[in-house]
Design a protein around this motif. Structure first.
Motif, PDB file in Angstrom:
ATOM      1  N   PRO A  20       6.635 -19.841 -17.640  1.00  0.00           N
ATOM      2  CA  PRO A  20       5.895 -18.428 -18.021  1.00  0.00           C
ATOM      3  C   PRO A  20       4.720 -18.211 -17.312  1.00  0.00           C
ATOM      4  N   SER A  21       3.993 -18.875 -16.873  1.00  0.00           N
ATOM      5  CA  SER A  21       2.649 -18.676 -16.174  1.00  0.00           C
ATOM      6  C   SER A  21       3.072 -18.207 -14.797  1.00  0.00           C
ATOM      7  N   LEU A  22       4.123 -18.876 -14.238  1.00  0.00           N
ATOM      8  CA  LEU A  22       4.756 -18.352 -12.847  1.00  0.00           C
ATOM      9  C   LEU A  22       4.953 -16.921 -13.080  1.00  0.00           C
ATOM     10  N   ALA A  23       5.711 -16.557 -14.272  1.00  0.00           N
ATOM     11  CA  ALA A  23       6.176 -15.364 -14.224  1.00  0.00           C
ATOM     12  C   ALA A  23       5.293 -14.499 -14.521  1.00  0.00           C
ATOM     13  N   PHE A  24       4.275 -14.516 -15.346  1.00  0.00           N
ATOM     14  CA  PHE A  24       3.211 -13.707 -15.478  1.00  0.00           C
ATOM     15  C   PHE A  24       2.224 -13.587 -14.088  1.00  0.00           C
ATOM     16  N   PHE A  25       2.111 -14.712 -13.290  1.00  0.00           N
ATOM     17  CA  PHE A  25       1.574 -14.463 -12.142  1.00  0.00           C
ATOM     18  C   PHE A  25       2.300 -13.549 -11.100  1.00  0.00           C
ATOM     19  N   ARG A  26       3.493 -13.695 -11.276  1.00  0.00           N
ATOM     20  CA  ARG A  26       4.542 -12.667 -10.428  1.00  0.00           C
ATOM     21  C   ARG A  26       4.221 -11.241 -10.762  1.00  0.00           C
ATOM     22  N   ILE A  27       4.319 -11.156 -12.193  1.00  0.00           N
ATOM     23  CA  ILE A  27       4.354  -9.647 -12.466  1.00  0.00           C
ATOM     24  C   ILE A  27       2.684  -9.321 -12.326  1.00  0.00           C
ATOM     25  N   GLN A  28       1.754 -10.046 -12.388  1.00  0.00           N
ATOM     26  CA  GLN A  28       0.271  -9.681 -12.043  1.00  0.00           C
ATOM     27  C   GLN A  28       0.175  -9.258 -10.486  1.00  0.00           C
ATOM     28  N   GLU A  29       1.022 -10.223  -9.763  1.00  0.00           N
ATOM     29  CA  GLU A  29       0.795  -9.763  -8.363  1.00  0.00           C
ATOM     30  C   GLU A  29       1.621  -8.605  -8.141  1.00  0.00           C
ATOM     31  N   HIS A  30       2.610  -8.415  -8.574  1.00  0.00           N
ATOM     32  CA  HIS A  30       3.434  -7.056  -8.255  1.00  0.00           C
ATOM     33  C   HIS A  30       2.291  -5.972  -8.923  1.00  0.00           C
ATOM     34  N   VAL A  31       2.037  -6.114 -10.106  1.00  0.00           N
ATOM     35  CA  VAL A  31       1.230  -4.813 -10.443  1.00  0.00           C
ATOM     36  C   VAL A  31      -0.192  -4.612  -9.717  1.00  0.00           C
ATOM     37  N   ARG A  32      -0.683  -5.616  -9.276  1.00  0.00           N
ATOM     38  CA  ARG A  32      -1.856  -5.525  -8.278  1.00  0.00           C
ATOM     39  C   ARG A  32      -1.469  -4.959  -7.188  1.00  0.00           C
ATOM     40  N   LYS A  33      -0.329  -5.176  -6.620  1.00  0.00           N
ATOM     41  CA  LYS A  33       0.256  -4.614  -5.300  1.00  0.00           C
ATOM     42  C   LYS A  33       0.554  -3.178  -5.227  1.00  0.00           C
ATOM     43  N   SER A  34       1.225  -2.852  -6.497  1.00  0.00           N
ATOM     44  CA  SER A  34       1.736  -1.499  -6.780  1.00  0.00           C
ATOM     45  C   SER A  34       0.925  -0.543  -7.509  1.00  0.00           C
ATOM     46  N   LEU A  35      -0.124  -0.987  -8.138  1.00  0.00           N
ATOM     47  CA  LEU A  35      -1.043  -0.137  -8.937  1.00  0.00           C
ATOM     48  C   LEU A  35      -1.707   0.938  -8.275  1.00  0.00           C
ATOM     49  N   PRO A  36      -2.248   0.604  -6.997  1.00  0.00           N
ATOM     50  CA  PRO A  36      -2.929   1.730  -6.322  1.00  0.00           C
ATOM     51  C   PRO A  36      -1.947   2.850  -5.689  1.00  0.00           C
ATOM     52  N   GLN A  37      -0.838   2.403  -5.413  1.00  0.00           N
ATOM     53  CA  GLN A  37       0.222   3.388  -5.187  1.00  0.00           C
ATOM     54  C   GLN A  37       0.660   4.281  -6.331  1.00  0.00           C
ATOM     55  N   LEU A  38       0.633   3.564  -7.387  1.00  0.00           N
ATOM     56  CA  LEU A  38       0.996   4.379  -8.654  1.00  0.00           C
ATOM     57  C   LEU A  38       0.146   5.287  -9.045  1.00  0.00           C
ATOM     58  N   VAL A  39      -1.296   4.924  -9.077  1.00  0.00           N
ATOM     59  CA  VAL A  39      -2.414   5.679  -9.346  1.00  0.00           C
ATOM     60  C   VAL A  39      -2.447   7.009  -8.516  1.00  0.00           C
ATOM     61  N   GLU A  40      -2.282   6.736  -7.275  1.00  0.00           N
ATOM     62  CA  GLU A  40      -2.434   7.893  -6.468  1.00  0.00           C
ATOM     63  C   GLU A  40      -1.273   8.955  -6.673  1.00  0.00           C
ATOM     64  N   THR A  41      -0.095   8.339  -6.868  1.00  0.00           N
ATOM     65  CA  THR A  41       1.007   9.160  -7.114  1.00  0.00           C
ATOM     66  C   THR A  41       0.780   9.862  -8.459  1.00  0.00           C
ATOM     67  N   LYS A  42       0.317   9.192  -9.385  1.00  0.00           N
ATOM     68  CA  LYS A  42      -0.114  10.006 -10.637  1.00  0.00           C
ATOM     69  C   LYS A  42      -1.082  11.005 -10.332  1.00  0.00           C
ATOM     70  N   HIS A  43      -2.096  10.764  -9.680  1.00  0.00           N
ATOM     71  CA  HIS A  43      -2.823  11.935  -9.260  1.00  0.00           C
ATOM     72  C   HIS A  43      -2.464  13.005  -8.408  1.00  0.00           C
ATOM     73  N   GLU A  44      -1.497  12.916  -7.708  1.00  0.00           N
ATOM     74  CA  GLU A  44      -0.835  14.022  -6.884  1.00  0.00           C
ATOM     75  C   GLU A  44       0.199  14.842  -7.744  1.00  0.00           C
ATOM     76  N   VAL A  45       0.931  14.184  -8.790  1.00  0.00           N
ATOM     77  CA  VAL A  45       1.596  14.626  -9.841  1.00  0.00           C
ATOM     78  C   VAL A  45       0.857  15.616 -10.573  1.00  0.00           C
TER      79      VAL A  45
END
Length: 142
Positions: free
Chosen positions: A61-86
């Motif tokens: 579970p820790s590894l799974a949460f780490f992978r999720i956290q890693e994915h969120v950390r990588k994709s969040l800035p792009q998601l926030v930028e897209t949200k502002h554009e929208v």
């Protein structure tokens, strides 16, 4: 001396395998030690595998949460930028929609005011006719 001779013959026979009790005891201890070493090796191997599996299960579970956290950390800035554009696009579209609605209402109100334009046209005709009459009378007097 006879006793010593017998004892050495006894040991010689024991070493040669003549005494079965001695051989059984000697081989039993060696076999037991070999068995103990083999059993200890297998037991260590099994416990290591169990420990490794428990570690993997406990940390999965820790590894799974780490992978999720890693994915969120990588994709969040792009998601926030897209949200502002929208949001910017939404504001522009909303503004254009309000402008279009206002223009549509203005055109509908113009269609409703056609009667007023007709009245204005009639009044202008009357005013022009009266101006012509006034000019005619003025010219006639002079």
């Amino acid at each position: 001396m006879d006793n010593a001779f017998n004892y050495s013959q006894y040991r010689l026979r024991a070493m040669q395998g003549g005494d079965s009790l001695y051989n059984r005891m000697a081989t039993a201890n060696l076999f037991k030690e070999a068995q103990d070493a083999e059993l200890e090796y297998k037991a260590r191997k099994v416990t290591d595998k169990i420990s490794e599996n428990m570690n993997v299960i406990a940390n999965e579970p820790s590894l799974a949460f780490f992978r999720i956290q890693e994915h969120v950390r990588k994709s969040l800035p792009q998601l926030v930028e897209t949200k502002h554009e929208v949001q910017d696009i939404q504001q522009k579209v909303q503004g254009a929609s309000f402008d279009t609605e206002y223009a549509t209402n203005a055109v509908k109100n113009l269609q409703k005011s056609s009667m007023h334009f007709q009245n204005i046209q009639d009044l202008m005709k009357n005013a022009m006719f009266m101006k012509q009459q006034i000019d005619y009378q003025h010219d006639r007097r002079t």
